[in-house]
Design an enzyme around this catalytic site. Sequence first.
Site, mmCIF file in Angstrom:
data_model
loop_
_atom_site.group_PDB
_atom_site.id
_atom_site.type_symbol
_atom_site.label_atom_id
_atom_site.label_comp_id
_atom_site.label_asym_id
_atom_site.label_seq_id
_atom_site.Cartn_x
_atom_site.Cartn_y
_atom_site.Cartn_z
ATOM 1 N N ASP A 11 0.866 -1.181 0.000
ATOM 2 C CA ASP A 11 0.000 0.000 0.000
ATOM 3 C C ASP A 11 0.902 1.231 0.000
ATOM 4 O OD1 ASP A 11 -2.305 1.587 0.106
ATOM 5 O OD2 ASP A 11 -2.433 1.523 2.283
ATOM 6 N N SER A 12 0.284 2.392 -0.188
ATOM 7 C CA SER A 12 1.064 3.634 -0.108
ATOM 8 C C SER A 12 1.389 3.995 1.333
ATOM 9 C CB SER A 12 0.286 4.783 -0.755
ATOM 10 O OG SER A 12 -0.917 5.021 -0.047
ATOM 11 N N TYR A 43 -1.273 8.175 -2.807
ATOM 12 C CA TYR A 43 -1.568 7.794 -4.178
ATOM 13 C C TYR A 43 -2.826 8.478 -4.709
ATOM 14 C CZ TYR A 43 1.814 3.912 -4.493
ATOM 15 O OH TYR A 43 2.941 3.146 -4.566
ATOM 16 N N GLY A 44 -3.770 8.760 -3.840
ATOM 17 C CA GLY A 44 -5.080 9.218 -4.273
ATOM 18 C C GLY A 44 -5.096 10.540 -5.000
ATOM 19 N N CYS A 75 -4.648 -1.769 -1.749
ATOM 20 C CA CYS A 75 -4.865 -0.351 -2.050
ATOM 21 C C CYS A 75 -5.826 -0.274 -3.226
ATOM 22 C CB CYS A 75 -3.532 0.301 -2.397
ATOM 23 S SG CYS A 75 -3.647 1.999 -3.021
ATOM 24 N N ASN A 76 -6.965 0.363 -3.035
ATOM 25 C CA ASN A 76 -7.943 0.484 -4.111
ATOM 26 C C ASN A 76 -7.408 1.297 -5.283
ATOM 27 O OD1 ASN A 76 -10.962 -0.448 -3.232
ATOM 28 N ND2 ASN A 76 -9.795 0.205 -1.446
ATOM 29 N N THR A 77 -6.722 2.399 -5.000
ATOM 30 C CA THR A 77 -6.221 3.252 -6.074
ATOM 31 C C THR A 77 -5.239 2.491 -6.951
ATOM 32 O OG1 THR A 77 -6.514 5.236 -4.712
ATOM 33 C CG2 THR A 77 -5.048 5.413 -6.609
ATOM 34 N N CYS A 189 -11.307 2.754 0.131
ATOM 35 C CA CYS A 189 -9.888 2.980 0.409
ATOM 36 C C CYS A 189 -9.569 2.175 1.652
ATOM 37 C CB CYS A 189 -9.601 4.465 0.630
ATOM 38 S SG CYS A 189 -7.913 4.817 1.208
ATOM 39 N N THR A 190 -8.510 1.379 1.606
ATOM 40 C CA THR A 190 -8.220 0.514 2.750
ATOM 41 C C THR A 190 -7.892 1.313 4.004
ATOM 42 O OG1 THR A 190 -5.927 0.283 1.940
ATOM 43 C CG2 THR A 190 -7.500 -1.464 1.363
ATOM 44 N N HIS A 191 -7.438 2.543 3.853
ATOM 45 C CA HIS A 191 -7.207 3.396 5.019
ATOM 46 C C HIS A 191 -8.484 3.609 5.827
ATOM 47 C CE1 HIS A 191 -3.331 4.592 3.216
ATOM 48 N NE2 HIS A 191 -3.044 5.192 4.365
#
Length: 263
Positions: A11-12, A43-44, A75-77, A189-191
Amino acid sequence: MPDTRPLLFFDSGVGGLSVLAETRRLLPRAPVVYAADSAGYPYGTKSEAEIAARVPALLGRLVERYHPRLVVIACNTASTIALPVVRAALDLPVVGTVPAIKPAALLSKTRAIGVLGTEATIRQPYVDRLAAEFASDCLVLRHGSAELVDLAEAKLRGEATDPAAYRRILEGLTRQPGGERIDTVVLACTHFRLVEPELSAAMPLTYVDGAEGIARRIEYLTLDQDWPDTFSSGRAAFTSLSEKERALAPAFARFGLTELVEL
Protein backbone atom coordinates in the site's frame (compact mmCIF):
# COMPACT_ATOMS: atom_id res chain seq x y z
CA MET A 1 11.54 -27.76 6.03
CA PRO A 2 8.64 -25.33 6.56
CA ASP A 3 7.81 -22.94 3.73
CA THR A 4 8.87 -19.51 5.00
CA ARG A 5 7.96 -17.50 1.89
CA PRO A 6 5.90 -14.52 3.04
CA LEU A 7 2.69 -12.94 1.94
CA LEU A 8 3.60 -9.50 0.59
CA PHE A 9 1.10 -6.74 1.38
CA PHE A 10 1.53 -3.46 -0.50
CA ASP A 11 0.00 0.00 0.00
CA SER A 12 1.06 3.63 -0.11
CA GLY A 13 0.75 3.84 3.68
CA VAL A 14 -1.02 2.16 6.59
CA GLY A 15 -4.30 1.30 4.86
CA GLY A 16 -3.29 -2.23 3.99
CA LEU A 17 -3.11 -3.05 7.68
CA SER A 18 -6.90 -3.39 7.59
CA VAL A 19 -6.53 -6.18 5.04
CA LEU A 20 -3.65 -7.74 6.95
CA ALA A 21 -5.75 -7.88 10.12
CA GLU A 22 -8.45 -9.95 8.42
CA THR A 23 -5.85 -12.21 6.82
CA ARG A 24 -4.21 -12.86 10.19
CA ARG A 25 -7.54 -14.18 11.48
CA LEU A 26 -7.61 -16.84 8.78
CA LEU A 27 -3.88 -17.52 8.43
CA PRO A 28 -2.33 -16.79 11.84
CA ARG A 29 1.00 -18.49 11.08
CA ALA A 30 1.59 -16.85 7.71
CA PRO A 31 4.91 -14.98 7.38
CA VAL A 32 4.28 -11.39 6.32
CA VAL A 33 6.16 -8.53 4.71
CA TYR A 34 4.24 -5.27 4.61
CA ALA A 35 5.54 -2.72 2.10
CA ALA A 36 4.49 0.93 2.26
CA ASP A 37 5.43 3.34 -0.52
CA SER A 38 5.83 6.20 1.91
CA ALA A 39 8.00 8.11 -0.60
CA GLY A 40 5.05 8.06 -3.01
CA TYR A 41 2.31 8.72 -0.45
CA PRO A 42 -0.48 9.65 -1.05
CA TYR A 43 -1.57 7.79 -4.18
CA GLY A 44 -5.08 9.22 -4.27
CA THR A 45 -3.99 12.65 -5.52
CA LYS A 46 -1.62 11.31 -8.18
CA SER A 47 -2.39 10.87 -11.87
CA GLU A 48 -3.19 7.53 -13.46
CA ALA A 49 0.07 7.72 -15.42
CA GLU A 50 2.12 8.16 -12.25
CA ILE A 51 0.47 5.20 -10.51
CA ALA A 52 0.65 2.99 -13.60
CA ALA A 53 4.40 3.62 -13.88
CA ARG A 54 5.32 3.52 -10.21
CA VAL A 55 3.44 0.53 -8.80
CA PRO A 56 4.55 -2.27 -11.19
CA ALA A 57 8.20 -1.17 -11.02
CA LEU A 58 8.18 -1.04 -7.23
CA LEU A 59 6.41 -4.38 -6.85
CA GLY A 60 8.95 -5.94 -9.21
CA ARG A 61 11.74 -4.81 -6.87
CA LEU A 62 9.87 -6.06 -3.81
CA VAL A 63 9.27 -9.50 -5.31
CA GLU A 64 12.96 -9.81 -6.22
CA ARG A 65 13.95 -8.91 -2.66
CA TYR A 66 11.44 -10.88 -0.59
CA HIS A 67 10.43 -13.82 -2.85
CA PRO A 68 6.81 -13.90 -1.67
CA ARG A 69 4.38 -16.71 -2.40
CA LEU A 70 1.65 -14.17 -3.14
CA VAL A 71 1.27 -10.40 -3.53
CA VAL A 72 -1.64 -8.41 -2.11
CA ILE A 73 -2.16 -4.93 -3.51
CA ALA A 74 -4.01 -3.68 -0.44
CA CYS A 75 -4.86 -0.35 -2.05
CA ASN A 76 -7.94 0.48 -4.11
CA THR A 77 -6.22 3.25 -6.07
CA ALA A 78 -3.26 1.09 -7.10
CA SER A 79 -5.52 -1.87 -7.89
CA THR A 80 -8.04 -0.04 -10.04
CA ILE A 81 -5.23 1.52 -12.09
CA ALA A 82 -2.28 -0.92 -12.14
CA LEU A 83 -3.58 -4.41 -11.31
CA PRO A 84 -3.66 -5.81 -14.89
CA VAL A 85 -0.11 -4.61 -15.58
CA VAL A 86 1.19 -6.05 -12.30
CA ARG A 87 -0.45 -9.41 -12.96
CA ALA A 88 1.06 -9.55 -16.44
CA ALA A 89 4.52 -8.71 -15.12
CA LEU A 90 4.71 -11.02 -12.09
CA ASP A 91 4.82 -14.81 -12.26
CA LEU A 92 2.90 -15.38 -9.02
CA PRO A 93 -0.64 -14.80 -7.72
CA VAL A 94 -1.61 -11.15 -7.25
CA VAL A 95 -4.72 -10.24 -5.23
CA GLY A 96 -6.16 -6.79 -5.77
CA THR A 97 -8.54 -4.57 -3.82
CA VAL A 98 -11.62 -3.09 -5.47
CA PRO A 99 -14.57 -1.12 -4.06
CA ALA A 100 -17.10 -3.40 -2.34
CA ILE A 101 -20.07 -2.18 -4.36
CA LYS A 102 -21.58 -5.66 -4.80
CA PRO A 103 -21.98 -6.41 -1.05
CA ALA A 104 -23.15 -2.84 -0.44
CA ALA A 105 -25.93 -3.26 -3.01
CA LEU A 106 -26.98 -6.49 -1.34
CA LEU A 107 -27.23 -4.71 2.03
CA SER A 108 -28.86 -1.42 1.07
CA LYS A 109 -32.55 -1.12 1.91
CA THR A 110 -33.01 2.37 0.50
CA ARG A 111 -31.20 1.52 -2.78
CA ALA A 112 -28.89 4.48 -2.26
CA ILE A 113 -25.18 3.81 -1.80
CA GLY A 114 -22.24 6.09 -1.12
CA VAL A 115 -18.76 5.31 -2.41
CA LEU A 116 -16.11 7.01 -0.29
CA GLY A 117 -12.61 6.73 -1.71
CA THR A 118 -9.68 8.74 -2.95
CA GLU A 119 -10.09 11.15 -5.84
CA ALA A 120 -8.12 8.78 -8.08
CA THR A 121 -10.24 5.74 -7.23
CA ILE A 122 -13.72 7.20 -7.56
CA ARG A 123 -13.10 8.51 -11.08
CA GLN A 124 -11.98 5.15 -12.48
CA PRO A 125 -14.04 3.42 -15.20
CA TYR A 126 -13.66 0.26 -13.10
CA VAL A 127 -15.98 1.81 -10.52
CA ASP A 128 -18.48 2.64 -13.27
CA ARG A 129 -18.47 -1.02 -14.35
CA LEU A 130 -18.95 -2.30 -10.79
CA ALA A 131 -21.88 0.06 -10.26
CA ALA A 132 -23.50 -0.93 -13.57
CA GLU A 133 -23.06 -4.65 -12.95
CA PHE A 134 -23.94 -4.94 -9.27
CA ALA A 135 -25.91 -1.81 -8.34
CA SER A 136 -27.86 -0.91 -11.46
CA ASP A 137 -31.04 -0.43 -9.39
CA CYS A 138 -29.30 1.85 -6.87
CA LEU A 139 -28.42 5.49 -6.71
CA VAL A 140 -24.61 5.40 -6.41
CA LEU A 141 -22.98 8.62 -5.24
CA ARG A 142 -19.23 9.13 -4.93
CA HIS A 143 -16.98 11.39 -2.92
CA GLY A 144 -13.18 11.58 -2.90
CA SER A 145 -11.30 12.55 0.25
CA ALA A 146 -7.55 12.90 0.63
CA GLU A 147 -8.16 14.30 4.12
CA LEU A 148 -9.60 11.01 5.38
CA VAL A 149 -6.45 9.17 4.29
CA ASP A 150 -4.38 11.60 6.35
CA LEU A 151 -6.74 11.20 9.33
CA ALA A 152 -6.20 7.42 9.29
CA GLU A 153 -2.44 7.86 9.19
CA ALA A 154 -2.60 10.37 12.04
CA LYS A 155 -4.76 8.06 14.14
CA LEU A 156 -2.25 5.23 13.82
CA ARG A 157 0.56 7.58 14.85
CA GLY A 158 -1.40 8.17 18.05
CA GLU A 159 -2.43 11.72 17.19
CA ALA A 160 -5.83 13.13 18.11
CA THR A 161 -8.20 13.78 15.19
CA ASP A 162 -11.15 16.16 15.00
CA PRO A 163 -14.53 14.36 15.23
CA ALA A 164 -16.13 17.13 13.17
CA ALA A 165 -13.86 16.28 10.25
CA TYR A 166 -15.45 12.87 9.78
CA ARG A 167 -18.96 14.28 9.57
CA ARG A 168 -17.83 16.96 7.14
CA ILE A 169 -16.28 14.34 4.88
CA LEU A 170 -19.40 12.14 4.94
CA GLU A 171 -21.52 15.17 4.07
CA GLY A 172 -19.65 15.16 0.78
CA LEU A 173 -21.89 12.18 0.03
CA THR A 174 -25.09 12.97 1.91
CA ARG A 175 -25.42 16.56 0.66
CA GLN A 176 -25.42 15.49 -2.97
CA PRO A 177 -28.88 15.27 -4.62
CA GLY A 178 -30.47 12.10 -3.25
CA GLY A 179 -27.72 11.70 -0.69
CA GLU A 180 -30.12 11.90 2.23
CA ARG A 181 -31.33 8.41 1.19
CA ILE A 182 -27.92 6.77 1.62
CA ASP A 183 -27.95 3.94 4.15
CA THR A 184 -24.78 2.10 3.08
CA VAL A 185 -21.30 3.50 2.42
CA VAL A 186 -18.54 1.65 0.58
CA LEU A 187 -15.16 2.37 2.15
CA ALA A 188 -13.28 2.32 -1.15
CA CYS A 189 -9.89 2.98 0.41
CA THR A 190 -8.22 0.51 2.75
CA HIS A 191 -7.21 3.40 5.02
CA PHE A 192 -10.85 4.15 5.78
CA ARG A 193 -11.55 0.86 7.56
CA LEU A 194 -9.05 2.02 10.20
CA VAL A 195 -11.28 5.00 11.06
CA GLU A 196 -14.62 3.23 10.74
CA PRO A 197 -15.43 3.81 14.45
CA GLU A 198 -14.99 7.55 13.96
CA LEU A 199 -17.13 7.50 10.80
CA SER A 200 -19.86 5.51 12.55
CA ALA A 201 -19.86 7.96 15.45
CA ALA A 202 -20.20 10.87 13.03
CA MET A 203 -22.96 9.24 10.98
CA PRO A 204 -24.51 5.88 11.98
CA LEU A 205 -24.74 4.23 8.56
CA THR A 206 -23.72 0.76 7.37
CA TYR A 207 -20.07 0.74 6.28
CA VAL A 208 -18.76 -1.92 3.92
CA ASP A 209 -15.24 -2.73 2.75
CA GLY A 210 -13.52 -5.62 1.01
CA ALA A 211 -11.02 -6.73 3.65
CA GLU A 212 -12.80 -9.95 4.66
CA GLY A 213 -13.33 -11.00 1.05
CA ILE A 214 -9.69 -10.36 0.23
CA ALA A 215 -8.59 -12.46 3.20
CA ARG A 216 -10.80 -15.34 2.02
CA ARG A 217 -9.28 -15.06 -1.45
CA ILE A 218 -5.76 -15.23 -0.01
CA GLU A 219 -6.76 -18.28 2.04
CA TYR A 220 -8.16 -19.98 -1.07
CA LEU A 221 -5.08 -19.26 -3.21
CA THR A 222 -2.76 -20.68 -0.54
CA LEU A 223 -4.92 -23.71 0.27
CA ASP A 224 -2.82 -26.80 1.07
CA GLN A 225 0.40 -24.76 1.21
CA ASP A 226 2.77 -25.29 4.11
CA TRP A 227 3.20 -22.66 6.81
CA PRO A 228 5.73 -22.37 9.63
CA ASP A 229 4.71 -24.21 12.80
CA THR A 230 4.48 -21.02 14.84
CA PHE A 231 3.79 -17.33 14.26
CA SER A 232 6.82 -15.10 13.81
CA SER A 233 6.75 -11.33 13.76
CA GLY A 234 6.75 -9.66 10.37
CA ARG A 235 8.60 -6.84 8.70
CA ALA A 236 7.38 -3.44 7.53
CA ALA A 237 9.42 -2.00 4.67
CA PHE A 238 9.14 1.67 3.66
CA THR A 239 10.39 3.46 0.58
CA SER A 240 11.16 6.36 2.92
CA LEU A 241 11.70 5.81 6.64
CA SER A 242 11.52 9.18 8.36
CA GLU A 243 10.44 10.11 11.87
CA LYS A 244 6.86 10.20 10.59
CA GLU A 245 7.04 6.51 9.67
CA ARG A 246 8.97 5.59 12.82
CA ALA A 247 6.11 7.06 14.85
CA LEU A 248 3.96 4.26 13.43
CA ALA A 249 6.10 1.55 15.09
CA PRO A 250 3.68 0.89 18.00
CA ALA A 251 0.73 0.58 15.61
CA PHE A 252 2.62 -1.77 13.29
CA ALA A 253 3.63 -3.87 16.29
CA ARG A 254 -0.06 -4.36 17.11
CA PHE A 255 -0.39 -5.98 13.71
CA GLY A 256 2.58 -8.27 14.31
CA LEU A 257 5.09 -6.17 12.36
CA THR A 258 7.95 -5.45 14.73
CA GLU A 259 10.80 -4.73 12.33
CA LEU A 260 10.82 -1.47 10.36
CA VAL A 261 13.27 -1.18 7.46
CA GLU A 262 13.89 1.18 4.56
CA LEU A 263 13.94 -0.17 1.04
